[in-house]
Design a protein around this motif. Structure first.
Motif, short mmCIF file in Angstrom:
data_model
loop_
_atom_site.label_atom_id
_atom_site.label_comp_id
_atom_site.label_asym_id
_atom_site.label_seq_id
_atom_site.Cartn_x
_atom_site.Cartn_y
_atom_site.Cartn_z
N ARG A 38 0.84 -1.21 0.00
CA ARG A 38 0.00 0.00 0.00
C ARG A 38 0.87 1.25 0.00
O ARG A 38 0.55 2.23 -0.69
N THR A 39 1.95 1.22 0.81
CA THR A 39 2.85 2.37 0.85
C THR A 39 3.45 2.63 -0.53
O THR A 39 3.55 3.77 -0.98
N GLU A 40 3.83 1.55 -1.21
CA GLU A 40 4.39 1.69 -2.55
C GLU A 40 3.36 2.26 -3.52
O GLU A 40 3.67 3.15 -4.33
N TYR A 41 2.11 1.78 -3.44
CA TYR A 41 1.05 2.30 -4.30
C TYR A 41 0.81 3.78 -4.05
O TYR A 41 0.63 4.57 -4.99
N ALA A 72 1.33 6.79 -6.59
CA ALA A 72 0.21 7.67 -6.91
C ALA A 72 0.58 9.13 -6.69
O ALA A 72 0.24 10.01 -7.50
N LYS A 73 1.30 9.38 -5.59
CA LYS A 73 1.73 10.76 -5.32
C LYS A 73 2.71 11.24 -6.38
O LYS A 73 2.64 12.40 -6.82
N ALA A 74 3.63 10.36 -6.78
CA ALA A 74 4.58 10.75 -7.82
C ALA A 74 3.86 11.05 -9.14
O ALA A 74 4.18 12.04 -9.82
N ARG A 75 2.89 10.22 -9.49
CA ARG A 75 2.13 10.47 -10.73
C ARG A 75 1.31 11.74 -10.62
O ARG A 75 1.24 12.54 -11.57
N LEU A 105 0.36 17.41 -11.98
CA LEU A 105 0.23 18.79 -11.50
C LEU A 105 1.29 19.67 -12.13
O LEU A 105 1.02 20.81 -12.55
N GLY A 106 2.53 19.15 -12.19
CA GLY A 106 3.60 19.93 -12.81
C GLY A 106 3.30 20.24 -14.26
O GLY A 106 3.56 21.37 -14.74
N ALA A 107 2.76 19.26 -14.99
CA ALA A 107 2.41 19.49 -16.40
C ALA A 107 1.32 20.55 -16.53
O ALA A 107 1.37 21.40 -17.43
N ALA A 108 0.34 20.51 -15.62
CA ALA A 108 -0.74 21.51 -15.65
C ALA A 108 -0.20 22.91 -15.35
O ALA A 108 -0.59 23.90 -15.99
N LEU A 109 0.70 23.01 -14.37
CA LEU A 109 1.29 24.31 -14.04
C LEU A 109 2.18 24.81 -15.17
O LEU A 109 2.24 26.03 -15.43
N ASP A 110 2.89 23.89 -15.83
CA ASP A 110 3.71 24.30 -16.97
C ASP A 110 2.86 24.94 -18.06
O ASP A 110 3.28 25.90 -18.72
N ALA A 111 1.67 24.37 -18.25
CA ALA A 111 0.79 24.90 -19.29
C ALA A 111 0.37 26.34 -18.99
O ALA A 111 0.05 27.11 -19.91
N PHE A 130 0.48 25.64 -1.81
CA PHE A 130 1.75 26.22 -2.21
C PHE A 130 2.94 25.38 -1.74
O PHE A 130 3.96 25.31 -2.41
N GLU A 131 2.81 24.74 -0.57
CA GLU A 131 3.92 23.91 -0.07
C GLU A 131 4.20 22.76 -1.04
O GLU A 131 5.37 22.43 -1.30
N LEU A 132 3.14 22.15 -1.59
CA LEU A 132 3.32 21.09 -2.57
C LEU A 132 3.95 21.64 -3.84
O LEU A 132 4.87 21.04 -4.42
N MET A 133 3.48 22.80 -4.27
CA MET A 133 4.05 23.43 -5.46
C MET A 133 5.53 23.74 -5.27
O MET A 133 6.36 23.48 -6.16
N GLN A 134 5.89 24.26 -4.09
CA GLN A 134 7.28 24.58 -3.81
C GLN A 134 8.13 23.31 -3.82
O GLN A 134 9.25 23.30 -4.34
N SER A 135 7.58 22.21 -3.26
CA SER A 135 8.31 20.95 -3.23
C SER A 135 8.56 20.43 -4.65
O SER A 135 9.67 19.99 -4.97
N LEU A 136 7.55 20.48 -5.49
CA LEU A 136 7.70 20.02 -6.87
C LEU A 136 8.70 20.89 -7.64
O LEU A 136 9.52 20.39 -8.43
N TRP A 137 8.65 22.18 -7.38
CA TRP A 137 9.57 23.10 -8.07
C TRP A 137 11.01 22.86 -7.62
O TRP A 137 11.94 22.87 -8.42
N ASP A 138 11.19 22.63 -6.30
CA ASP A 138 12.53 22.36 -5.77
C ASP A 138 13.10 21.09 -6.40
O ASP A 138 14.30 21.02 -6.72
N GLN A 139 12.26 20.07 -6.56
CA GLN A 139 12.72 18.83 -7.19
C GLN A 139 13.15 19.08 -8.64
O GLN A 139 14.08 18.46 -9.14
N ARG A 140 12.46 20.01 -9.28
CA ARG A 140 12.77 20.30 -10.69
C ARG A 140 14.10 21.01 -10.84
O ARG A 140 14.89 20.69 -11.73
N VAL A 141 14.38 21.98 -9.97
CA VAL A 141 15.56 22.82 -10.17
C VAL A 141 16.77 22.33 -9.36
O VAL A 141 17.88 22.80 -9.57
#
Length: 270
Positions: free
Chosen positions: A159-162, A166-169, A174-180, A213-224
């Motif tokens: 379950r933890t793996e699923y 799911a969170k990674a997907r 979300l990143g693709a939607a924000l990029d748009a 915003f915390e999730l957005m900041q986390s995704l952005w940090d992973q990107r850069v």
């Protein structure tokens, strides 16, 4: 269950076994500490789940029984399972108890208080049977509990793996939607480090509510993170806010977006 018939002189510590070799005595001492199940696995050398005649003869030797081949075969036939030519675990267990020294086995298991002072061999055999049955029942319960816990852990890990997948997907989507909706990269920190300050924790304004915003900041940090060029992580607040124009002055950066005018730099504040 075992009958009341005795096998005189064939116990592991019997006086009639004085002719036992030192090697067999050593093996006797080793087998004394084994449970019937452990001993069964030891003598079942071909891992067939049964004891054949040769393996049974090895058992007789290990408990110090010196007898001719005819008597060994008679003993083997006594414990062989019905309709077969081998001894199963129940038959082996009976042989292990009856041919051994039940009193010593009980003492080795710390059951001295439960042994009657003038117990007959038959009483000792029956007491040993009950003690072993209790041991095996407790072992079976412990094994069942361990198996249940292992299965629960496997389900939990799955379950933890699923959830992680799911969170990674979800983060990718979300990143693709924000990029748009547009993104801004600032390369470098500025001559005096004026563009490297941390963003505000909450980017909401009186006319705009920034959700997650915390999730957005986390995704952005992973990107850069880990890029060869110095990309500031403090531009996450502009991500997905449809920036239209960006102006970089000496001490500040201005971003015109659909949700308003954003600025950062100078005193390291947005």
């Amino acid at each position: 269950r075992l009958g009341q018939k005795r096998l005189i002189g064939f116990g592991r510590n019997s006086k009639s076994n004085d002719s036992i070799s030192s090697d067999n005595k050593s093996e006797q001492n080793e087998n004394t500490s084994l449970s019937p199940k452990e001993a069964f696995l030891k003598f079942d050398t071909d891992s067939s789940g049964d004891i054949d005649e040769d393996e049974f003869f090895h058992l007789l030797e290990s408990v110090g029984i010196k007898a001719n081949e005819e008597y060994q075969e008679r003993l083997f036939r006594r414990f062989v399972k019905s309709g077969s030519k081998t001894v199963d675990y129940d038959g082996f267990k009976s042989a292990w108890i009856l041919l051994g020294n039940p009193k010593q086995e009980l003492l080795d298991r710390g059951c001295a208080k439960g042994i009657p002072k003038f117990a007959t061999r038959y009483q000792l055999v029956r007491l040993m049977e009950k003690t072993l049955d209790d041991e095996e029942r407790l072992n079976a319960l412990a094994k069942a509990e361990a198996d249940r816990y292992r299965k629960l852990q496997e389900v939990k890990n799955l379950r933890t793996e699923y959830i992680q997948n799911a969170k990674a997907r979800a983060g990718m989507e979300l990143g693709a939607a924000l990029d748009a909706a547009g993104q801004v990269y600032v390369l470098g920190t500025g001559a005096h480090g004026q563009f490297c300050g941390a963003p505000k924790k909450d980017m909401s304004t009186s006319t705009y509510v920034q959700v997650g915003f915390e999730l957005m900041q986390s995704l952005w940090d992973q990107r850069v993170e880990g890029k060869n060029h110095a990309i500031n992580a403090n531009t996450a607040g502009v991500w997905g806010r449809q920036p239209q124009k960006i102006v970089i002055a000496d001490n500040a950066i201005l971003a015109l977006t659909d949700s308003g005018l954003l600025s950062w730099g100078g005193a390291s504040n947005w």
